[in-house]
Design an enzyme around this catalytic site. Structure first.
Site, PDB file in Angstrom:
ATOM      1  N   ASP A   1      60.133  39.577  44.597  1.00  0.00           N
ATOM      2  CA  ASP A   1      58.854  39.758  45.263  1.00  0.00           C
ATOM      3  C   ASP A   1      58.681  41.261  45.432  1.00  0.00           C
ATOM      4  O   ASP A   1      59.410  41.894  46.212  1.00  0.00           O
ATOM      5  CB  ASP A   1      58.854  39.052  46.622  1.00  0.00           C
ATOM      6  CG  ASP A   1      57.514  39.160  47.346  1.00  0.00           C
ATOM      7  OD1 ASP A   1      56.736  40.093  47.037  1.00  0.00           O
ATOM      8  OD2 ASP A   1      57.253  38.335  48.237  1.00  0.00           O
TER       9      ASP A   1
ATOM     10  N   TYR B   1      38.266  43.545  44.761  1.00  0.00           N
ATOM     11  CA  TYR B   1      38.679  43.557  43.358  1.00  0.00           C
ATOM     12  C   TYR B   1      38.406  44.924  42.737  1.00  0.00           C
ATOM     13  O   TYR B   1      39.254  45.486  42.039  1.00  0.00           O
ATOM     14  CB  TYR B   1      37.927  42.472  42.588  1.00  0.00           C
ATOM     15  CG  TYR B   1      38.419  42.272  41.167  1.00  0.00           C
ATOM     16  CD1 TYR B   1      39.376  41.306  40.876  1.00  0.00           C
ATOM     17  CD2 TYR B   1      37.915  43.037  40.108  1.00  0.00           C
ATOM     18  CE1 TYR B   1      39.830  41.117  39.582  1.00  0.00           C
ATOM     19  CE2 TYR B   1      38.366  42.853  38.817  1.00  0.00           C
ATOM     20  CZ  TYR B   1      39.320  41.889  38.555  1.00  0.00           C
ATOM     21  OH  TYR B   1      39.774  41.715  37.276  1.00  0.00           O
TER      22      TYR B   1
END
Length: 306
Positions: free
Chosen positions: A76, A176
């Site tokens: 991760d 985004y």
């Protein structure tokens, strides 16, 4: 164009290689003979919140089948201790790192299309930024000292959109847009920091990529992808993840790669430089197509663009 085994002896880390561009890049680096560490959160015993079937072990197997050596390391990249342990492992096993590909993303389900920031789910937006930006910064922080140990290292920051395209267009949502333009700027900044130290940083965007998620969204497979043209004719310009992979392999094998330091490149643009093709022998130039055909409202016609 990268030739078989041209990267033999090279050690690569593709961070975020479970599927999509990361998998395509890892496989093509393997096809060129490299040892490739592939990371992600989905393994054969545990899935990430994506809850998809692709795993990093599958990617590592594909790398090995292609002619390289694939090594899967569950990581991760928001967890600093995990990233530090990953780099320590590469150092201990290989003593070097020649190519770092920052392809970590994980935000497909976190942004709303054309949803303004005051209406967007704030927790999802901030999570998206952490996945898209913090992960890259953390990975670079720990991996770059190893990469700089030998001259000629390469860092590829994978994003969506060229600097020219993203610099003049709104990309889907506040979050985004910020995420994808931030990654472009990372490559620019890294170019300034790595260039004087003998390494190169490049931002790279695929075109309209036929990732596993995109194919599922259209209800098609790689073998039947053209059936999606009924719903979206411009999908004709699309490309496989391996096309981006071949661009990265070509960059990694280029002794003059420093000429691209700090710049923004695309899979189609680099194909014109290196001469590689997609798996079907075509050479899609999606970002030129988007500007000249799709964004101008012209009918779908890929003649001259692939």
């Amino acid at each position: 164009m990268s030739r078989p085994q041209e990267l033999h002896g090279k050690v690569c880390l593709v961070a975020g290689a479970t599927r999509g561009a990361g998998r395509g890049i890892a496989v093509e680096l393997g096809a060129a003979g490299a040892t490739v560490y592939v990371t992600g959160r989905t393994t054969r015993t545990r899935r990430s919140e994506y809850d998809r079937p692709e795993t990093i072990e599958d990617t590592a197997d594909l790398v090995t089948e292609a002619g390289g050596r694939g090594i899967a390391v569950p990581t991760d990249h928001l967890e600093q201790d995990q990233v530090r342990a990953l780099v320590d492992r590469i150092d201990g096993e290989q003593g070097r790192l020649d190519v770092l590909v920052n392809d970590i993303w994980g935000g497909e389900h976190l942004f709303g299309w054309e949803v303004p920031v005051w209406e967007h789910d704030l927790d999802k937006g901030l999570r998206l930024l952490r996945l898209a930006v913090d992960t890259h910064a953390i990975t670079s922080h720990y991996a770059l000292p190893l990469l700089l140990r030998h001259p000629g290292g390469l860092v590829v920051e994978v994003t969506d959109g060229t600097a020219e395209y993203n610099g003049t267009r709104y990309r889907n949502s506040f979050f985004y847009d910020l995420a994808k333009t931030s990654v472009l700027r990372m490559a620019f900044a890294l170019g300034h920091e790595l260039g004087p130290r003998g390494a190169t940083a490049v931002a790279l965007t695929p075109g309209w990529m036929r990732s596993e998620i995109m194919l599922d969204a259209f209800g098609v497979t790689e073998e039947t992808w053209r059936e999606a043209l009924t719903a979206q004719p411009h999908f004709a310009i699309s490309e496989t993840p391996r096309y981006t992979g071949r661009a990265v392999a070509a960059l990694a094998a280029d002794p003059d790669v420093a000429r691209f330091n700090g710049t923004s490149q695309s899979s189609g643009g680099l194909a014109a430089v290196y001469g590689h093709t997609d798996l079907d022998g075509s050479r899609p130039d999606a970002w030129r197509y988007l500007v000249e055909v799709q964004d101008t409202g012209k009918p779908a016609d890929v003649t001259g663009y692939r």
